[in-house]
Write an enzyme that holds these catalytic residues in place. Structure first.
Site, PDB file in Angstrom:
ATOM      1  N   CYS B  85      14.776  63.729 107.352  1.00 18.88           N
ATOM      2  CA  CYS B  85      14.371  65.077 106.942  1.00 18.88           C
ATOM      3  C   CYS B  85      15.438  66.091 107.363  1.00 18.88           C
ATOM      4  CB  CYS B  85      12.987  65.393 107.515  1.00 18.88           C
ATOM      5  SG  CYS B  85      12.182  66.808 106.734  1.00 18.88           S
ATOM      6  N   HIS B 202       9.527  60.541 106.107  1.00 21.28           N
ATOM      7  CA  HIS B 202       9.322  60.417 107.555  1.00 21.28           C
ATOM      8  C   HIS B 202       8.787  59.037 107.924  1.00 21.28           C
ATOM      9  CE1 HIS B 202       9.910  64.613 108.908  1.00 21.28           C
ATOM     10  NE2 HIS B 202       9.467  64.942 107.700  1.00 21.28           N
ATOM     11  N   GLU B 204       8.648  57.695 110.770  1.00 24.77           N
ATOM     12  CA  GLU B 204       7.937  57.726 112.064  1.00 24.77           C
ATOM     13  C   GLU B 204       6.469  58.110 111.880  1.00 24.77           C
ATOM     14  OE1 GLU B 204       9.855  60.034 110.963  1.00 24.77           O
ATOM     15  OE2 GLU B 204       9.047  62.010 111.472  1.00 24.77           O
TER      16      GLU B 204
END
Lengths: 752, 237
Positions: B85, B202, B204
């Site tokens: 990002c 993302h 994560e």
């Protein structure tokens, strides 16, 4: 102590001066009597701010004492920056909701953004890391271009602040109604989590301890924001745009991280954020809570612009500022933490034992006021109270006698396509609702669910409020807001824990408005008591009037629930073909105050839905027990649009049709009997689905809880079928639902 | 393994990345933007956020941080650098990756589930995937529309440096459902040497089934497995 700038006592200041600080002539005279002298310019500004409705609750205080605020888990009730409740494992949830209505009506992006910034500060001031934001929004009709502009600006402002600072916006609600055309509502709620031992209070202690002002420099923005929030809007309000502050979420992110580093640090005695009325209210409240006095020197305050007077420095509402009381001798160590985040800090004063607020401008004392007078002696207003004259006629209306304009299937599609019911995805996809890595159930469900890392726990969060019932009966309307918020949490399987509230009302000096406020507080209290959810924080927003017209009474409830095992939850979506569908709760035909009534007949009249709080508690307990026992595949509460809309939403979310029977909707009766059964907004109800093997256990559980339980049919196919009267394709239902907020603006009545 | 996680003022995925890394027992080492020390980490993650507020172009200020000098040096020596990002935006601003990330085609922030097709597994970041796998990994950004000139795009494709493309859940072309309107549906690319990855989604946030998807974990595992096999860290740490 001689105070410079004091006027002669006998002389009443100019009406313009009093209007600027929103004090009445009587209140001014009271201040003079109390001080035995005339207040100085700075003192007058400080008194006006602290005696405003926004800071001093001068109208609402006598009513708010009625709210239940105690409970076994309550660690901090109202009176601090936010409430705090124990959730087990040594953790507390810290939360509060607050309005930013007037600023948003004037400047939607910054009004909403700074509303988010302010509520975040309330939570991290207490040492808790914010884990979630929610927003309750109200605008005028969705088909009017100006309302779209407002809505778009508010949504952009909420996203602009929340996305940048990295706290997920996980839920909320939005309604469009004529009542808010000239006075939109923007209520922001923040939820944080903290270990008990690190909970920080805003209560000063230790005379001699230095007072640190941290964060943004102080500018002329937002002067009189607190008083601006405490008067009606009118045509000149646009000119008050300078009273709206400008947010800097990046600065607040740094401030938040630095403050969280210091949470629980014994060198920090107290922390207080600067919100409404800036330094004036924060210094006074901080000192008074701890039974101390405080002395500040405005000359030590870093300024954004030259030539600011002491008055402007004290009343500035520049955002992203924080006040800390630090142990004497620890100044440098604490300032080093802020330095590391490149945050400016000034030692602006010290704690005293005088119980007075003393403000210096270098050598000159410009304000010297007893704190008791500013906070405990706020002159309360006791306005007249009277029910609106129109109410009996409204209640006498019989909605079931109206002839329905559409067949039931078409009515269902129209309801699914209503901006008040359809998919909120066009809004919540503009908010980061996942950052933090905790979001189990994202926006678009009955409530949001966030797991708490390193525990098995989860928090369920929701906001709720429906002003249409409140118009008919503010007491019942407020009780329903509480009941429905709790129902949203129970639908996931979570136990409702506690409440924060935002009372959005019109000008309380109107007897009808004050009556509504009284009634709403009563209804809210009754429901909170019955459901065991104390009110631990809140906010009052009065004077939501424009050119003399008040908004409908709009109490908004923010509620937090607790789930013992984050994995043990259900969603609203139908899950598997062949499952059974059932209604938990009563079947009735109640159309008063319903969304159906608005769409079909453009009125809001008739008896509001019944609410039996005992039944409500039992119905919710049943659903929670069924979720905990693993018996349910889905659960969804019945709200706007009634039973048929709840069923259709579950079908749309699950991508599965259903085939149901509901004989009552086809039975003979008054013209709108069927519509009443299908679309009436009767309370205390859930639509559930489950596999056949759970049926017996569920029926037993319902009997034990003394709750009506009615099997409606089965999940399957690609149509939503209810007996002979509803048969719509899932695809049509989904299109109507998905496009509710994205259709073109049709109305041309732009500016208002 | 030790993952270094950069913390600029305004970074907010740092803690999420540390959590994700910890799920498999790896160590997260937070790297402060004012420091130059990388503490011998095996892979540097530049996480999501609004570094320095991103009031200028996203990532335009962060590229000048003292930490970024060390990260650029680390990358030049073959160290694994993973921009997610805002990290992708920073890598483009720092010219460690070609192209730029512009405002989403919708002109709005988008937070939504996204589906990424893995186009090559000849990379330490996708070694545990198979070509054609569709990973569900969410996006959350306002400026993620990847652009570059034709020649650069052709070169990226020719050299198999496009790791991820936005697709439909079934792997079909994303079309108008693209979250940001990236050219050629590009979601993630690597540098010429393959050791620097930039991606807008993302991973994560997609490491646990409870949160809706664990597909992101496959990327963390790819990195861990590659490091174990190659022992790259010893060479560049």
């Amino acid at each position: 102590m001689a105070v410079s700038g004091a006027a002669a006592p006998a002389q009443l200041p100019d009406a313009g001066v009093l209007a600027e600080v929103a004090l009445s002539a009587d209140e001014y005279r009271l201040a003079v009597r109390r001080l035995e002298r005339a207040p100085s310019e700075v003192e007058l500004g400080v008194i006006g701010a602290l005696w405003s409705e926004h800071c001093g609750y001068k109208t609402s205080k006598p009513l708010l004492g009625r709210l239940p605020t105690r409970g076994p888990g309550v660690l901090q009730g109202p009176g601090e920056n936010a409430g705090a409740v124990d959730i087990g494992e040594g953790l507390a949830v810290v939360f509060k909701i607050e309005s930013h209505n007037h600023p948003s009506a004037i400047e939607p992006y910054q009004g909403a953004a700074t509303g988010v910034g302010g509520i975040l500060r309330d939570v991290f001031t207490m040492g808790a890391r914010p884990v979630a934001l929610l927003d309750s929004l109200r605008f005028g009709p969705h088909d009017e271009p100006r309302q779209r502009w407002l809505c778009d600006g508010v949504v952009a402002g909420i996203g602009g602040y929340g996305n940048c600072i990295g706290v997920p916006t996980v839920g909320g609600e939005i309604y469009f109604d004529d009542s808010y055309r000239h006075n939109c509502l923007v209520n922001a709620m923040c939820v944080g989590v903290i270990e008990h031992s690190r909970l920080t209070r805003a209560s000063a202690a230790g005379p001699g301890n230095p007072v640190l002002l941290v964060g943004a420099d102080t500018g002329r923005d937002g002067i009189h924001g607190a008083t601006f929030a405490s008067v009606e809007l009118d045509e000149s309000s646009e000119e008050r745009r300078p009273a709206v502050q400008v947010g800097n979420p990046f600065l607040e992110k740094c401030l938040m991280e630095a403050c969280l580093e210091l949470a629980g640090d014994p060198r920090v005695v107290a922390v207080q954020d600067l919100g409404a009325a800036g330094l004036a209210s924060s210094t006074a409240e901080l000192a008074h809570r701890g039974g101390c006095g405080i002395e500040v020197d405005v000359a030590q305050v870093s300024r954004r612009e030259r030539g600011m007077t002491a008055y402007e420095v004290m009343l500035s509402e520049s955002q992203e500022r924080m006040l800390l009381v630090v142990q004497a001798g620890a100044e440098d160590a604490v300032r080093a933490v802020f330095d590391r985040w490149d945050l400016h800090s000034d030692i602006v004063g010290r704690i005293t034992d005088t119980a007075r607020l003393v403000v210096r401008d270098g050598d000159a004392v410009v304000c010297d006021l007893p704190l008791e007078m500013l906070i405990d002696e706020v002159p309360l207003r006791h306005p007249a109270s009277r029910p609106p004259a129109a109410t009996p006629a409204l209640l006498a209306h019989d909605p079931l006698a109206e002839r329905p304009p559409w067949p039931a299937g078409e009515a269902l599609l129209r309801l699914l396509g209503s901006p008040n019911i359809g998919s909120r995805r066009p809004i919540f996809r503009r908010y980061d609702h996942q950052v933090g890595d905790d979001t189990v159930i994202a926006p678009g469900a009955d409530a949001a669910l966030l797991r708490i890392k390193e525990t098995s726990l989860a928090l369920a969060l929701t906001t709720d409020g429906n002003a249409r019932y409140g118009v008919l009966d503010p007491r019942r309307g407020a009780a329903i807001a509480v009941a429905e918020a709790a129902r949203n949490l129970s639908a996931l399987g979570a136990e409702p824990v506690a409440v924060t509230n935002c009372l959005n009302f019109g000008n309380p000096e109107k007897p009808e408005v004050f009556w509504q406020l009284q009634q709403a507080v009563e209804g809210m209290s009754e429901a909170c008591e019955a459901l065991g959810t104390p009110v631990v924080s809140g906010n009052v927003s009065l004077y939501n009037d424009t050119t003399g017209v008040s908004i409908d009474p709009t109490p908004v409830i923010g509620m937090v629930g607790r789930l013992e095992d984050a994995r043990r939850h259900v969603r609203a979506a139908l899950a598997a073909p062949g499952d059974s569908v059932a209604l938990v709760g009563p079947i009735a035909a109640e159309l008063g105050g319903s969304e159906y009534q608005r769409l079909a007949h453009a009125v809001n009249a008739g008896p509001r839905p019944e609410l039996d709080l005992g039944l409500e508690a039992r119905v919710q307990a049943l659903v929670r027990a069924a979720v905990a026992a693993g018996l349910l595949h889905s659960a969804h509460d019945c709200a706007e649009g009634g039973l048929a809309v709840a069923l259709a939403e579950s079908a749309i979310l699950g991508g599965l049709g259903c085939r149901l029977e509901l004989a009552e909707a086809e039975a003979s009766g008054p013209p709108s009997q069927g519509a009443g059964i299908l679309f009436g907004e009767s309370q205390s109800r859930f639509v559930i689905s489950y596999s056949g093997e759970s049926a017996l256990q569920l029926a037993q559980l319902a009997q034990e809880h003394r709750v009506p339980f009615r099997v409606l049919g089965t999940v399957g196919g690609d149509r939503i079928v209810i007996g002979q009267i509803v048969d719509v394709s899932l695809a049509d239902a989904r299109t109507a639902y998905d496009d509710a907020l994205t259709g073109p603006a049709t109305a041309t009545v732009g500016h208002g | 393994m030790r993952f270094g996680i950069a913390v600029f003022p305004g970074t907010w995925s740092d803690r999420d990345c540390a959590h994700a890394v910890g799920l498999d027992g790896h160590q997260a080492v937070m790297l402060w933007h004012k420091d130059r020390e990388l503490h011998g980490v095996d892979c540097v993650i530049l996480p999501g956020g609004f570094s320095y507020g991103d009031y200028l172009r996203c990532g335009a200020v962060a590229r000048f941080a003292p930490l970024m000098e060390s990260v650029a040096d680390f990358a030049r020596r073959g160290g694994l650098v993973w921009g997610i990002c805002n990290g992708f935006q920073i890598l483009c601003e720092a010219h460690l990756l070609p192209g730029a990330l512009l405002r989403n085609a919708s002109l709005q922030f988008r937070c939504a589930p996204a589906w990424l097709r893995v186009d090559t597994t000849e990379s330490p970041f996708t070694a545990s995937c198979r070509v054609g796998d569709v990973l569900q990994i969410p996006v959350s950004h306002g400026e993620g529309r990847y652009v570059a000139d034709q020649a650069t795009l052709d070169q990226l494709e020719r050299e198999e440096r496009v790791l991820f493309r936005y697709t439909r859940p079934d792997g079909g072309p994303v079309g108008a459902a693209s979250p940001n309107g990236s050219l050629r549906d590009i979601a993630g690319i690597v540098n010429h040497d393959g050791n620097v990855l930039g991606m807008m989604p993302h991973p994560e946030r997609a490491c646990e089934p409870l949160l809706g998807s664990a597909d992101g974990m496959r990327l963390f595992r790819s990195v861990a497995r590659s490091m174990e096999r190659e022992g790259t860290a010893a060479g560049v740490g």
